[in-house]
Design a protein around this motif. Sequence first.
Motif, PDB file in Angstrom:
ATOM      1  N   UNK A 147      -3.132  -7.721  10.124  1.00 50.96           N
ATOM      2  CA  UNK A 147      -2.697  -6.355   9.839  1.00 50.96           C
ATOM      3  C   UNK A 147      -1.905  -6.246   8.534  1.00 50.96           C
ATOM      4  N   UNK A 148      -1.430  -7.377   8.008  1.00 52.87           N
ATOM      5  CA  UNK A 148      -0.792  -7.329   6.694  1.00 52.87           C
ATOM      6  C   UNK A 148      -1.753  -7.804   5.614  1.00 52.87           C
ATOM      7  N   UNK A 151      -5.130  -5.544   3.687  1.00 54.32           N
ATOM      8  CA  UNK A 151      -5.045  -4.746   2.468  1.00 54.32           C
ATOM      9  C   UNK A 151      -5.257  -5.601   1.215  1.00 54.32           C
ATOM     10  N   UNK A 152      -4.556  -6.734   1.188  1.00 51.11           N
ATOM     11  CA  UNK A 152      -4.627  -7.584   0.000  1.00 51.11           C
ATOM     12  C   UNK A 152      -6.013  -8.198  -0.160  1.00 51.11           C
ATOM     13  N   UNK A 157      -6.474  -8.575  -3.949  1.00 52.51           N
ATOM     14  CA  UNK A 157      -5.168  -9.008  -4.446  1.00 52.51           C
ATOM     15  C   UNK A 157      -4.676 -10.302  -3.820  1.00 52.51           C
ATOM     16  N   UNK A 169       6.850 -15.643   6.290  1.00 55.04           N
ATOM     17  CA  UNK A 169       7.797 -14.563   6.570  1.00 55.04           C
ATOM     18  C   UNK A 169       7.641 -14.058   8.006  1.00 55.04           C
ATOM     19  N   UNK A 170       6.397 -13.870   8.392  1.00 55.55           N
ATOM     20  CA  UNK A 170       6.154 -13.329   9.734  1.00 55.55           C
ATOM     21  C   UNK A 170       6.575 -14.316  10.824  1.00 55.55           C
ATOM     22  N   UNK A 247      16.427 -12.140   3.629  1.00 59.00           N
ATOM     23  CA  UNK A 247      15.038 -11.899   3.264  1.00 59.00           C
ATOM     24  C   UNK A 247      14.474 -10.703   4.037  1.00 59.00           C
ATOM     25  N   UNK A 248      14.792 -10.685   5.322  1.00 59.55           N
ATOM     26  CA  UNK A 248      14.150  -9.682   6.162  1.00 59.55           C
ATOM     27  C   UNK A 248      15.087  -8.569   6.595  1.00 59.55           C
TER      28      UNK A 248
ATOM     29  N   UNK C  77       0.265  -3.231   8.388  1.00 59.42           N
ATOM     30  CA  UNK C  77       1.684  -3.274   8.046  1.00 59.42           C
ATOM     31  C   UNK C  77       1.871  -3.737   6.617  1.00 59.42           C
ATOM     32  N   UNK C  78       3.025  -3.367   6.038  1.00 56.02           N
ATOM     33  CA  UNK C  78       3.404  -3.903   4.731  1.00 56.02           C
ATOM     34  C   UNK C  78       4.310  -5.089   4.988  1.00 56.02           C
ATOM     35  N   UNK C  79       4.324  -6.074   4.093  1.00 59.61           N
ATOM     36  CA  UNK C  79       5.230  -7.204   4.293  1.00 59.61           C
ATOM     37  C   UNK C  79       6.676  -6.724   4.369  1.00 59.61           C
ATOM     38  N   UNK C  80       7.505  -7.513   5.077  1.00 59.16           N
ATOM     39  CA  UNK C  80       8.859  -7.037   5.358  1.00 59.16           C
ATOM     40  C   UNK C  80       9.926  -7.462   4.374  1.00 59.16           C
ATOM     41  N   UNK C  81       9.550  -8.228   3.333  1.00 62.27           N
ATOM     42  CA  UNK C  81      10.633  -8.806   2.528  1.00 62.27           C
ATOM     43  C   UNK C  81      11.215  -7.888   1.474  1.00 62.27           C
ATOM     44  N   UNK C  87       7.250  -2.282  -2.752  1.00 66.78           N
ATOM     45  CA  UNK C  87       5.880  -2.725  -2.469  1.00 66.78           C
ATOM     46  C   UNK C  87       4.874  -1.816  -3.144  1.00 66.78           C
ATOM     47  N   UNK C  90       4.501  -2.407  -6.749  1.00 68.07           N
ATOM     48  CA  UNK C  90       3.810  -3.660  -7.069  1.00 68.07           C
ATOM     49  C   UNK C  90       2.296  -3.525  -6.986  1.00 68.07           C
ATOM     50  N   UNK C  91       1.812  -2.683  -6.061  1.00 71.45           N
ATOM     51  CA  UNK C  91       0.370  -2.670  -5.813  1.00 71.45           C
ATOM     52  C   UNK C  91      -0.314  -1.418  -6.339  1.00 71.45           C
ATOM     53  N   UNK C  92       0.468  -0.547  -6.981  1.00 74.34           N
ATOM     54  CA  UNK C  92      -0.160   0.665  -7.525  1.00 74.34           C
ATOM     55  C   UNK C  92      -0.078   0.599  -9.049  1.00 74.34           C
ATOM     56  N   UNK C  93      -1.221   0.719  -9.700  1.00 73.05           N
ATOM     57  CA  UNK C  93      -1.217   0.629 -11.165  1.00 73.05           C
ATOM     58  C   UNK C  93      -0.269   1.670 -11.779  1.00 73.05           C
ATOM     59  N   UNK C 116      12.885  -0.549   4.642  1.00 75.05           N
ATOM     60  CA  UNK C 116      11.893  -1.585   4.952  1.00 75.05           C
ATOM     61  C   UNK C 116      10.829  -0.954   5.844  1.00 75.05           C
ATOM     62  N   UNK C 132      -0.953   3.780  -0.134  1.00 79.00           N
ATOM     63  CA  UNK C 132      -1.308   2.629  -0.984  1.00 79.00           C
ATOM     64  C   UNK C 132      -2.817   2.480  -1.103  1.00 79.00           C
ATOM     65  N   UNK C 133      -3.550   2.849  -0.044  1.00 77.27           N
ATOM     66  CA  UNK C 133      -5.011   2.783  -0.147  1.00 77.27           C
ATOM     67  C   UNK C 133      -5.541   3.854  -1.087  1.00 77.27           C
ATOM     68  N   UNK C 136      -5.762   3.036  -4.745  1.00 72.18           N
ATOM     69  CA  UNK C 136      -6.531   1.884  -5.222  1.00 72.18           C
ATOM     70  C   UNK C 136      -7.801   2.411  -5.887  1.00 72.18           C
TER      71      UNK C 136
END
Lengths: 250, 336, 231
Positions: A147-148, A151-152, A157, A169-170, A247-248, C77-81, C87, C90-93, C116, C132-133, C136
Motif C-alpha cells: 500500500x506504500x 505508488x512509487x 520512482x 520504517x514500517x 523518525x516517526x 499510504x504515504x511513508x510516515x517519516x 512528501x 518530493x514527488x510532484x514536479x 504526518x 499525488x496521483x 503525475x
Amino acid sequence: MLLHRRIYQFFIIYLMGVALLLLLKYSLNLSDYVIPSLIDIWHTGIDVFVRYFSDVMNTLSVAVVGQIVSLLLAFLIGITGRQATWFGSFIKVAAYNVQAYPIVAIAPIIFILLGDGIATRLLIAAMICYFPLLLSVLGIMAEPITEIEHFYKVTGRMRWQLEIKIRAFENLNKLTTVIAGSATLAMAGTIVAEFIAANAGIGYSIRVALYQSDLAKILIALFLIGMTLSVYQGLLEATGYAVRKGWARI
Amino acid sequence: MKGILKNKSIRRTMILTLTLMLVWPNFVEPAAAKEPATYRLKWLFNASVVGDLYADVHNLFAAKGLDVTVKEGGPERDAIRELEMGRAQFGVASADQVIRALDKGAAVVVIAQLFQINPLQWIYRPEKFRIDRLEDLKGKKLGVTFGGNDETILRTLLAKAGITEKDVTLFSVRYDYTPFYKHKVNFWPVYRNTQAIILSEKLRKEGEPVAFFNPAEFGVRFVANSVITSPRMIQEHPATVRNFTEALMLGWTQALDFNNHPKAIKTLQRFDKDTPVHILDQQLNETRKLIQPTPGFKVGTIDVAAWKQTEKIMLDQKQISTPVFVEKVLKSYIPY
Amino acid sequence: MRFSCRDITFKYPDASNYVFKNLSFELTEPGFNALFGPSGVGKTSFAKIITGEIKEFSGEISTDSMKILLYSYNLERLPGWSSVGKHLEKIIPLSQKSKKDELVEAFGLKEFIGARFSQLSLGQQNRVNLIRYLLQDFQMLIMDESLANVDELTREKILLKIKDMFPQTFFLYISHNVIEVSKFCKQILVLRSAGKIPQVITVEGENYSTLQQVDKQKLEQTMLEVMNASS
C-alpha cells in the motif's frame, strides 16, 4: 523510564534466585562449599568486583562489536538476498542449519583456525547473534509494503534504497526489538567463546572459578553480567525509542 | 509479592516443593537386601578409573552385599557436593577439591588415596633441552590451565626454584594441542596415563621423542584423586563404608595385576569404546605405575605427608584462607 | 484518443471459474468515466489488467497513443517519516506546483499539509493520495474507491474540480455510489458477473460539470439504467 525498570526487574530476578539458593542451603543444612553463604558471597563480591567488572566490560565491548558486525552483515545479506528467491531461501536454509550446530562443537575449530585472541571471541559472538538477526532482517526486507510501494512502482520512482527505507520504517518496532534482543545473544555468545576458547573476559573468569568450585564467584559474575546486560539492553531500547520518536513522531 | 502469597494454590505448591526438597535426600537411604549406593567418579570412563569399573563389572561390590551404581564424572560434576546433597554415598575427588571443601565447611572424609603419583605432568621434547633442575625452566614457554591444578603446581615449582613470572612465559592451555605440535609452547600439561599416551604416539610417528616433567621428582607432591565419603556414612553405616572400600581396593588390585591385564582391558573396552586397544594397553600400564608404584604396594594407601604438603601449597598460594588440618579427615579404610 | 478492450478472458491461476469471459467495450474519448458493479465482480482485477499489473489474460487492449495508465486505490499510504506536504513536494514536479496548491485547497487539505499521513483521517488520507496521483504524468487514471470515507459534499466538489482541471484525460472511477456515477460520469461501464452476456453494459451518464442545474428526472432515468444493467 525503560532503563531503570529493566534494572530493578533484574534485581528482583537475581535476588529471587539467590534467595532460593539460600533457602535450599539452610533448609538442607548445606555447607558453604555446596552453596556459599550470604557473607561468603559478599566477601567474594568485594574481592573480585573490580576485576570481574572490568572482565564484564571487556566481554561487553567484544559483544557490542560482534553485534554491530552481525547487524551490518545481516542487513547486507538481508538486503541483497531479499529478492533473488533462490538465494533468499538458500540463506534461510543455511541460517537454520548453522544455527542448529552447537557452538561448543564449532568453537574448537574456530579456535584452531584463529587462536585464542579477540578474533575467536568476536566470531563466535557474531555467529550466535547473527543468524536470528539475519532471519528477521531477511523477513522484513522480503515482505513488500504494497500500500506504500504501489505508488512509487507505478510511477517509476522506486529505487532499492527507497524500498529498504519503506520496509525498515514500517517495521521499526520489530527491528529495534530484535536488535535489543540480539544484545543478549551477542553477550551469551561472547561468554561461551571465552569459556571455551579465550584468555580474557568474564567467560574465562567463570571457567577459572569453576575449576576452583567457587560458586560465590560465579554468583558475582552472574550478577555483573545480568546487570550490564540490563543496562545495555535498556540503552538500546531507549535508543530505539528515540529513533522511532524522531523518525516517526510516535 | 503479598498478593502472590495469598493465593492458596500457589502457597500449597510452594509448601509441597519445600517439603519435597527437605525429604528428598532421605529417599536414597538403603532399603533392600543388597545395600544400594552411588559412587560418583571425577572424570569420564577411561583408564584412570579401571579399578572402579573392574570392581563393578566383576561383581566385587555385590560379593560384599552392595548394589553400587558407578557414575561417570565430568567437568561440572562434583562428588563432594553430591555427597552433601545425598545423591551419592561415595565419590572420587582430587585433594585440592577436598581441601577447598573443608575450607568452606563441607563435611568430607578421605577413605583411600588412589593415585600415589599425580598423573598431571608436563610433556616436552627432550631433543631441545633437558630438565634436570628446576632452574632449567627459565626462559621457557610453559603451558598452564589458569585456575586448574597445574597452575597451582607450576607456581609452587617456580616459587621453589626462585623463578619469577618474568623469567618464564605462561601460555594458557585449551583442549587443543596445536600450539605444542607447532612448537609454540615448550611444555604442555597432560594426564600422564591417558592423553599423554595418545599425544606421544602421534609425536613419535612424526619422529619426535617425548619426555615428561614430573613435579614429584622435584619435591612437589600434590595429591590427586582419592576416594571420599561423608562423615554421616561413617557414623551411621560403618560396615557399608568398610565393605565398599574393601571391594573397591580389591577391584583396583586385581585390575592392576599383570595376570589380569587382558581382563582389565576387556573391562575398559566396555566403557571406553573409542580408544584403540594398543593405546588402552599402554594407558593401563602407565596407570599401574601411578597407583601401584612398586610391586605389592598396598593400593589405596593414604600419603599423609603429601596431603599436608598439598594443604601447605594451597595455603601459601592463598587458595584457602586458613589451615584446615586435612590430616584430620584422612581415615584409611583400606583392608590391609 | 480512444480506449478499447476486446474479448478479454481471464481467470486466476488455480481458480476454476473465469472472472472475465469475452469482455469487450470501448471508450471513445477522454473524460470522467466510471466502472460500476457489485462487489466481487472483478473491478479491481479488471483495473489491474488495464494497467498491465495482470498480464496473464487473453484478448486485446488497445490504448491508442496512451502510454501511461495508472491505478490508484483507497488503502494506499504515504511513508510516515516526513509530513504530507514534504512528501508531495518530493514527488510532484516543480512545474505542477501551482496545480498542487490549487488541488490542496479545493480538496480541503490546506491546514493538514504539515501533518504526518498517519495523523490524518481516512477520508483525508484518500484525498492526499489522490492529489499525488493526479499530478503525475499519465493519460489514464483508474481511481479505485479513491474517495471512500469522504463526505458527500466534499466528494462532489472534488469530482467537479478534477473534471474541470483535467478535461483531456481518461478517468475510470470505481465506485459503488449509483447517484455519484450517474451524475458525474460520462460513460458508465457496468461490469456484470462472468456468466452474463454481455459482461459489460455501457450506460451514458449525465456528466455534470461545474455550474449546471441538475435535471432530476434524467438523473433518475440514468440511475435506473445503471441498476438494471448491473442486476
